[in-house]
Design a protein around this motif. Structure first.
Motif, PDB file in Angstrom:
ATOM      1  N   PRO A  74       0.969  -1.344  -0.060  1.00 18.00           N
ATOM      2  CA  PRO A  74       0.054  -0.102   0.120  1.00 18.00           C
ATOM      3  C   PRO A  74       0.908   1.376   0.130  1.00 18.00           C
ATOM      4  O   PRO A  74       1.874   1.339   0.552  1.00 18.00           O
ATOM      5  CB  PRO A  74      -0.895  -0.056   1.450  1.00 18.00           C
ATOM      6  CG  PRO A  74      -0.578  -1.515   1.591  1.00 18.00           C
ATOM      7  CD  PRO A  74       0.575  -2.000   1.204  1.00 18.00           C
ATOM      8  N   GLY A  75       0.333   2.234  -0.814  1.00 13.25           N
ATOM      9  CA  GLY A  75       1.003   3.451  -0.851  1.00 13.25           C
ATOM     10  C   GLY A  75       1.177   4.066  -2.231  1.00 13.25           C
ATOM     11  O   GLY A  75       0.400   3.644  -2.991  1.00 13.25           O
ATOM     12  N   THR A  76       2.167   5.019  -2.554  1.00 16.67           N
ATOM     13  CA  THR A  76       2.328   5.655  -3.748  1.00 16.67           C
ATOM     14  C   THR A  76       3.635   5.270  -4.295  1.00 16.67           C
ATOM     15  O   THR A  76       4.611   5.244  -3.739  1.00 16.67           O
ATOM     16  CB  THR A  76       2.306   7.112  -3.694  1.00 16.67           C
ATOM     17  OG1 THR A  76       0.898   7.688  -3.112  1.00 16.67           O
ATOM     18  CG2 THR A  76       2.455   7.816  -5.083  1.00 16.67           C
ATOM     19  N   SER A  77       3.831   4.733  -5.623  1.00 17.64           N
ATOM     20  CA  SER A  77       4.846   4.310  -6.384  1.00 17.64           C
ATOM     21  C   SER A  77       5.272   5.418  -7.456  1.00 17.64           C
ATOM     22  O   SER A  77       4.361   5.846  -8.067  1.00 17.64           O
ATOM     23  CB  SER A  77       4.742   2.794  -6.622  1.00 17.64           C
ATOM     24  OG  SER A  77       4.694   1.934  -5.587  1.00 17.64           O
ATOM     25  N   GLN A  78       6.678   5.454  -7.383  1.00 12.94           N
ATOM     26  CA  GLN A  78       7.103   6.291  -8.635  1.00 12.94           C
ATOM     27  C   GLN A  78       7.500   5.401  -9.697  1.00 12.94           C
ATOM     28  O   GLN A  78       8.149   4.371  -9.569  1.00 12.94           O
ATOM     29  CB  GLN A  78       8.175   7.020  -8.169  1.00 12.94           C
ATOM     30  CG  GLN A  78       8.165   7.973  -7.225  1.00 12.94           C
ATOM     31  CD  GLN A  78       6.905   8.790  -7.414  1.00 12.94           C
ATOM     32  OE1 GLN A  78       6.900   9.544  -8.348  1.00 12.94           O
ATOM     33  NE2 GLN A  78       6.229   9.276  -6.332  1.00 12.94           N
ATOM     34  N   LEU A  79       7.126   5.671 -11.185  1.00 12.15           N
ATOM     35  CA  LEU A  79       7.379   4.974 -12.235  1.00 12.15           C
ATOM     36  C   LEU A  79       8.482   5.947 -13.147  1.00 12.15           C
ATOM     37  O   LEU A  79       8.437   7.141 -13.307  1.00 12.15           O
ATOM     38  CB  LEU A  79       6.359   4.534 -13.306  1.00 12.15           C
ATOM     39  CG  LEU A  79       5.169   4.045 -12.553  1.00 12.15           C
ATOM     40  CD1 LEU A  79       3.756   3.858 -13.403  1.00 12.15           C
ATOM     41  CD2 LEU A  79       5.579   2.678 -11.824  1.00 12.15           C
ATOM     42  N   TYR A  80       9.513   5.119 -13.374  1.00 12.43           N
ATOM     43  CA  TYR A  80      10.589   5.918 -14.335  1.00 12.43           C
ATOM     44  C   TYR A  80      11.047   4.807 -15.412  1.00 12.43           C
ATOM     45  O   TYR A  80      11.276   3.675 -15.282  1.00 12.43           O
ATOM     46  CB  TYR A  80      11.878   6.407 -13.333  1.00 12.43           C
ATOM     47  CG  TYR A  80      11.743   6.967 -11.891  1.00 12.43           C
ATOM     48  CD1 TYR A  80      11.546   8.487 -12.220  1.00 12.43           C
ATOM     49  CD2 TYR A  80      11.676   6.303 -10.753  1.00 12.43           C
ATOM     50  CE1 TYR A  80      11.093   9.151 -11.041  1.00 12.43           C
ATOM     51  CE2 TYR A  80      11.543   7.019  -9.705  1.00 12.43           C
ATOM     52  CZ  TYR A  80      11.107   8.636  -9.855  1.00 12.43           C
ATOM     53  OH  TYR A  80      11.081   9.193  -8.625  1.00 12.43           O
ATOM     54  N   ILE A  81      11.196   5.735 -16.574  1.00 11.88           N
ATOM     55  CA  ILE A  81      12.082   5.134 -17.897  1.00 11.88           C
ATOM     56  C   ILE A  81      13.017   5.844 -18.092  1.00 11.88           C
ATOM     57  O   ILE A  81      13.222   6.833 -18.107  1.00 11.88           O
ATOM     58  CB  ILE A  81      10.601   4.762 -19.019  1.00 11.88           C
ATOM     59  CG1 ILE A  81       9.446   4.149 -18.550  1.00 11.88           C
ATOM     60  CG2 ILE A  81      11.252   4.556 -20.217  1.00 11.88           C
ATOM     61  CD1 ILE A  81       8.451   4.333 -19.744  1.00 11.88           C
ATOM     62  N   TYR A  82      14.076   4.682 -18.325  1.00  2.30           N
ATOM     63  CA  TYR A  82      15.283   5.409 -18.688  1.00  2.30           C
ATOM     64  C   TYR A  82      15.783   4.796 -20.121  1.00  2.30           C
ATOM     65  O   TYR A  82      15.420   3.658 -20.436  1.00  2.30           O
ATOM     66  CB  TYR A  82      16.576   4.943 -17.747  1.00  2.30           C
ATOM     67  CG  TYR A  82      16.099   5.460 -16.429  1.00  2.30           C
ATOM     68  CD1 TYR A  82      16.957   6.590 -15.989  1.00  2.30           C
ATOM     69  CD2 TYR A  82      15.331   4.546 -15.553  1.00  2.30           C
ATOM     70  CE1 TYR A  82      16.845   6.953 -14.556  1.00  2.30           C
ATOM     71  CE2 TYR A  82      15.176   5.066 -14.281  1.00  2.30           C
ATOM     72  CZ  TYR A  82      16.051   6.184 -13.702  1.00  2.30           C
ATOM     73  OH  TYR A  82      15.721   6.763 -12.441  1.00  2.30           O
ATOM     74  N   ASP A  83      16.754   5.452 -20.945  1.00  6.42           N
ATOM     75  CA  ASP A  83      17.160   4.779 -22.057  1.00  6.42           C
ATOM     76  C   ASP A  83      18.170   4.045 -21.849  1.00  6.42           C
ATOM     77  O   ASP A  83      18.766   3.792 -20.467  1.00  6.42           O
ATOM     78  CB  ASP A  83      17.406   6.003 -23.124  1.00  6.42           C
ATOM     79  CG  ASP A  83      18.531   6.936 -22.813  1.00  6.42           C
ATOM     80  OD1 ASP A  83      19.142   6.421 -21.675  1.00  6.42           O
ATOM     81  OD2 ASP A  83      18.586   7.998 -23.332  1.00  6.42           O
ATOM     82  N   ASN A  84      19.244   3.487 -22.873  1.00  9.24           N
ATOM     83  CA  ASN A  84      20.070   2.626 -22.406  1.00  9.24           C
ATOM     84  C   ASN A  84      21.530   3.005 -22.116  1.00  9.24           C
ATOM     85  O   ASN A  84      22.563   2.281 -21.690  1.00  9.24           O
ATOM     86  CB  ASN A  84      20.464   1.656 -23.761  1.00  9.24           C
ATOM     87  CG  ASN A  84      20.856   2.386 -24.572  1.00  9.24           C
ATOM     88  OD1 ASN A  84      20.840   3.610 -24.812  1.00  9.24           O
ATOM     89  ND2 ASN A  84      21.269   1.751 -25.921  1.00  9.24           N
ATOM     90  N   ILE A  85      21.592   4.301 -21.947  1.00  7.34           N
ATOM     91  CA  ILE A  85      22.753   5.064 -21.144  1.00  7.34           C
ATOM     92  C   ILE A  85      22.275   5.901 -20.009  1.00  7.34           C
ATOM     93  O   ILE A  85      23.057   6.751 -19.580  1.00  7.34           O
ATOM     94  CB  ILE A  85      23.543   6.075 -22.160  1.00  7.34           C
ATOM     95  CG1 ILE A  85      22.834   7.226 -22.726  1.00  7.34           C
ATOM     96  CG2 ILE A  85      24.082   5.250 -23.194  1.00  7.34           C
ATOM     97  CD1 ILE A  85      23.476   8.187 -23.462  1.00  7.34           C
TER      98      ILE A  85
END
Length: 845
Positions: A785-796
């Motif tokens: 339970p709670g709030t999660s952060q979503l992050y997307i990174y490139d290959n570097i």
């Protein structure tokens, strides 16, 4: 034609010497231009010059700048002011400072030296520059913000601004875009206490309250707030490595931190009684009483949190003030094998291998008419023979170091040896032809074509023995060229256009010397063609300076700007640019694709360690630690200063060679993986047991490397390349079994935005589908339970997307719109209050 991939040292491309032949006066420089640069900090200004060396005739060793304090063509009114060293490149730049308001004229000459006389060319074109301090009003931000913060801890950033406005026009600071609760005061100090993790964009505007037509200064940046952005302490000072008995040694230790808390210092190893140390200032004082090698470890830590610390281990060699007495004698005869003929000239080098220091212990003597005499202190030695007429050889009859014999010498020993060497073949000359045109091949270009030689014959090179100048020719009006070259070298070919709107190019169609094909001549060669690309037409530029860390002296260096993140995400170009520093250590880049860059500097003097620019610190060995420079559409006023430390590691003559392959992450010996790409331009270096650099090199076109100045003991091999994870491997070397470590095969993994202690979760923990994705990426993962952060990174590791999502105990589902992302490989991180999950996915269209 044979394109040969051989193992070389990168710097053998650039060192020059003066040809010992009768010289003619050089031709004047071409394309000489100049424009004013205002320093904005005082009433003095700078002028930035650019020109090209004339490829025809005698090549100059220097250029001479003439200045007149008016707009004139009268040569009698010019004065000689500056001498500028000529290098191996075709295009040059130079900055001269200290000009007041007024109109100036300039011209340049090229000069060679013969018999202590200067052979000076006619003048170049005369150019005039108007310099004025009555320019339009300006406001410029010259500081760089901290880009990391932590939840609950105060973030501070003090803006530094320069302006030519009067004191009656105060500056006004405001935040146009900022996270919640961020504030800026009337001095430009930004304060903020982050309340949650994430990436927060900030836009600062600096204007004035006066009613005056002045463009405000704007600075945009992003602050990353996350669990991994911890406080740090870093020791920046460099220790001494030598001392003398009875003479005081003082070392001022200096450290910095990102937390506002006093830094304390501590010696954490047993030290001699005579060492004095101040805990608060970090001042180390010592008067050694006896010779020897002493190891020290110092710690810097925060007074408010001792767990936040850094340590530095260093070695100090103490001598008694007298050099080792040369008490043993080696004499010998050197003759050609099977010829019964003495060699005319050469040199013998005795490498001492039983003394561990941070400088090579070498004793040398000339070979004259076949005979040599060499005095050395007692010790263990390996002998190397080198000369212009014979192949390099180790004693006894050994072509490589691992086959060489060790000589144990005591005082009063007298050793006589007879050495047989192989004669070098007499070089043949072959004709090389080609063409230079635009990228489409339909427009011939006037260009200088340089063939940069690399010696074929040497397994070892005396650093005092230089490599010849480049062989240079020029294209005709149809873009064709022809040149005669000897076959005792291999070559890198380099075309430099006369038109500045085209990019210079190495053969075959690359812009980096690391990736250039190596040409070996076995017959006349045709088709060495160049297809030059047009330069990007941007109005941006920035300037930097390369200096030594201790003295602050300018360094002659090659600087590479690598694009690691583009502003326009609809394109994905691989781009880099190379510049060479002038004699004042300055370099300049212009016409860059907008985006984020890292700078790699490689000093010509191997006494200094290469590294990536890191703001306010010594150049770092790892590209991921480098400061990123955000290049937009306009000139950056900041001068980026790259500081290099001395190469202070223990030195020896142990060798390590191998090849770098990309993207598998394994290491083998004597077994080359098939169907894998080699990696050119990888930075390969060795740290000794005290963390100092012993030796370094860069891989060639075939991914090969050779390190040849390694000491015995415990060492660590590192490999670093932009876009890849840094590789490291412990190596134990000695002069008995491991004097040459051959055939290492190291495979690098592509960089991922994860630390080494955070592996990808199993498919049971997180599922992404469809994979590959097209427009939407669906996620299914277990959470709390709670709030999660979503992050997307490139290959570097560039952050491309961030959002938050509410999570519950057990299985969670969500979707992400990925239509704005290009095709490629990406990494998703889900960061919750008590968990972190990571997954790799692909987008195709």
């Amino acid at each position: 034609m044979k394109l040969k991939y051989v193992l070389i040292t990168f710097f053998s491309l650039f060192f020059l010497f003066e040809n010992a032949i009768a010289l003619e006066t050089p031709n004047p420089p071409v394309n000489f231009t100049a424009f004013a640069q205002n320093n904005n900090q005082n009433s003095a200004n700078s002028v930035y010059f650019k020109w090209m060396k004339n490829p025809e005739g005698t090549q100059p060793v220097m250029f001479i700048l003439y200045v007149a304090t008016e707009n004139t063509k009268d040569l009698s009114k010019f004065k000689r002011t500056d001498y500028i060293q000529a290098g191996n490149l075709q295009e040059y730049s130079y900055v001269k400072s200290g000009f007041k308001s007024g109109e100036y004229s300039f011209f340049l000459t090229a000069a060679a030296i013969e018999a202590n006389s200067i052979l000076e060319s006619k003048n170049s074109d005369i150019v005039s520059v108007q310099i004025t301090n009555d320019e339009k009003p300006y406001i410029r931000i010259i500081s760089q913000p901290p880009t990391y913060a932590n939840v609950g801890k105060e973030y501070l950033y003090q803006l530094k601004v320069i302006t030519n406005l009067s004191d009656n026009c105060p500056l006004e600071y405001r935040l146009q875009n900022a996270p919640k609760n961020m504030r800026i005061d009337h001095t430009g100090l930004i304060k903020w206490i982050p309340e949650e993790n994430g990436v927060f964009k900030v836009s600062v505007i600096v204007g004035t309250t006066c009613k005056i037509n002045v463009e405000p200064a704007i600075q945009d940046f992003a602050i990353t707030v996350g669990q991994n952005n911890q406080g740090y302490v870093k020791i920046l000072s460099q220790p001494p490595h030598t001392a003398v008995v009875g003479q005081p040694l003082v070392y001022q230790i200096f450290a910095q931190s990102n937390i506002r808390c006093p830094i304390l210092y501590e010696l954490i190893t047993d030290v001699p009684n005579e060492v004095g140390f101040d805990k608060r200032s970090g001042l180390f004082k010592w008067i050694p009483t006896k010779p020897g090698t002493y190891k020290f470890t110092v710690k810097a830590y925060l007074e408010c949190d001792e767990k936040i610390s850094d340590s530095q281990t260093f070695l100090i060699n103490v001598n008694d003030g007298h050099n080792d007495q040369a008490c043993a004698l080696i004499t010998g005869v050197v003759e050609f094998e099977s010829e019964n003929q003495l060699v005319k000239e050469g040199r013998v080098n005795a490498w001492r291998i039983d003394k561990r220091t941070n400088a090579n212990v070498t004793y040398s003597s000339p070979i004259q008419d076949g005979y040599f005499t060499l005095k050395v202190p007692e010790g263990i030695y390996m002998l190397n023979f080198d000369g212009p007429e014979f192949l390099n050889e180790w004693y006894k009859d050994a072509p490589t170091i691992d086959k060489a014999e060790k000589l144990v010498l005591k005082c009063d020993d007298q050793m006589k040896i007879h050495v047989f060497v192989q004669r070098k073949k007499h070089p043949k000359t072959f004709k090389v032809t080609g063409n230079v045109s635009n990228e489409q091949g339909d427009k011939p270009l006037m260009a200088s074509v340089q063939f940069i030689p690399i010696d074929l014959d040497k397994n070892y090179r005396d650093p005092n023995q230089p490599i010849p100048n480049s062989f240079i020719t020029k294209t005709d009006d149809k873009g064709n060229y022809s040149i005669q070259l000897p076959d005792n070298f291999i070559y890198r070919a380099y075309a430099v256009p006369m038109e500045n709107n085209y990019i210079p190019q190495y053969y075959d169609k690359v812009e980096s010397p690391f990736e250039a094909d190596l040409i070996e001549l076995t017959e006349d060669l045709s088709g060495i063609d160049f297809r030059l690309k047009l330069r990007h037409q941007y109005k941006n530029s920035f300037t930097g300076k390369v200096i030594s860390d201790k003295e602050g002296n300018p360094l002659h260096s090659l600087v590479f700007a690598y694009l690691v993140s583009q502003q326009n995400t609809n394109t994905n170009q691989r781009f880099s640019q190379m510049a060479e520093t002038d004699r004042s250590g300055y370099f300049r880049f212009e016409n860059l694709i907008p985006g984020e860059y890292v700078l790699l500097s490689i000093p010509y003097d191997r006494a200094y360690t290469p590294g990536y620019y890191k703001m306010g610190e010594i150049a770092t060995l790892k590209w991921r630690e480098a400061t990123r420079i955000n290049v937009g559409a306009h000139m950056i006023d900041i001068i980026f200063e790259i500081r290099h430390k001395n190469r202070a590691g223990l030195k020896g003559i142990i060798q390590i060679d191998g090849v770098i392959i990309d993207n598998s992450g394994i290491i083998k010996k004597s077994e080359v993986p098939t169907n894998l790409n080699t990696l050119a331009g990888a930075f390969v270096y060795v740290l000794d047991e005290f963390g100092e650099v012993s030796d370094y090199t860069f891989t060639d076109i075939n991914g090969k490397f050779l390190l040849s100045e390694i000491a015995d003991g415990e060492n660590t091999l590192y490999v670093d390349h932009i876009g890849f994870k840094t590789y490291q491997q412990k190596l134990f070397t000695d002069y008995s079994e491991n004097i040459r470590n051959s055939g290492l095969i190291i495979v690098l993994d592509a960089e991922e935005p994860l630390s080494n202690d955070e592996p990808f979760d199993s498919i049971a923990d997180i599922v992404s589908y469809p994979n590959p994705a097209v427009n939407t990426l669906n996620l299914q993962f277990s959470g709390k339970p709670g709030t999660s952060q979503l992050y997307i990174y490139d290959n570097i590791g560039n952050l491309l997307y961030s959002s938050s999502v509410s999570t519950s105990e057990g299985l969670n589902r969500t979707s992400i719109d990925v239509r704005n992302l290009n095709q490629g490989i990406y990494y998703l991180r889900i960061l919750g209050d008590n968990f972190t999950k990571n997954v790799k996915f692909t987008i195709i269209r």
